[in-house]
Write a protein that holds these residues in place. Sequence first.
Motif, PDB file in Angstrom:
ATOM      1  N   GLN A 149      -3.287   4.060  -4.030  1.00 32.34           N
ATOM      2  CA  GLN A 149      -4.697   3.839  -3.295  1.00 32.34           C
ATOM      3  C   GLN A 149      -5.616   4.847  -3.782  1.00 32.34           C
ATOM      4  O   GLN A 149      -6.872   4.523  -3.604  1.00 32.34           O
ATOM      5  N   ASP A 208       0.723  -1.222  -0.115  1.00 35.87           N
ATOM      6  CA  ASP A 208      -0.169  -0.065   0.021  1.00 35.87           C
ATOM      7  C   ASP A 208       0.780   1.289  -0.099  1.00 35.87           C
ATOM      8  O   ASP A 208       0.476   2.304  -0.501  1.00 35.87           O
ATOM      9  N   ARG A 254      -6.790  -3.845  -7.391  1.00 39.35           N
ATOM     10  CA  ARG A 254      -5.739  -3.942  -6.495  1.00 39.35           C
ATOM     11  C   ARG A 254      -5.481  -5.213  -5.714  1.00 39.35           C
ATOM     12  O   ARG A 254      -4.308  -5.726  -5.665  1.00 39.35           O
TER      13      ARG A 254
END
Length: 128
Positions: free
Chosen positions: A32, A27, A50
């Motif tokens: 994101q 991450d 993702r």
Amino acid sequence: MQQSEGVKEAMLRFYDRFSAYDVGSFDRLVSQKHESMVIGTAPDEWFDDRQQWRSAFEMEGVRLEAGDALRSCQEGSVSRVADQSTFVLPDGATIPTRLAAVMREEDGEWKLVQAHFSVGVPDEEVAI
């Protein structure tokens, strides 16, 4: 567009963390805020989700090494990266690849938005 050491460092950090099987860093390395995608070298390696990309990041024992030609160009908060990287498999076999990637600056850090790895194959070998 101008060369960017920050982008180059971010790509090298991605290689390092991928090679260390550091899934926890995913991450911090991949956007994101924007839809992300990775296209690998195998016919079924097209991850536009993702979670799919994260699972590809979990290939234990596989290393990703930078090539001598790692280049990055930046324009504002967007950059592109090109490299001749190499995947090193657990048995020591290598897969030389070509990488084209897009990164975006988010909260002061460069993060991958898209990556496309390909294997250079002569046209005669793939022509149908």
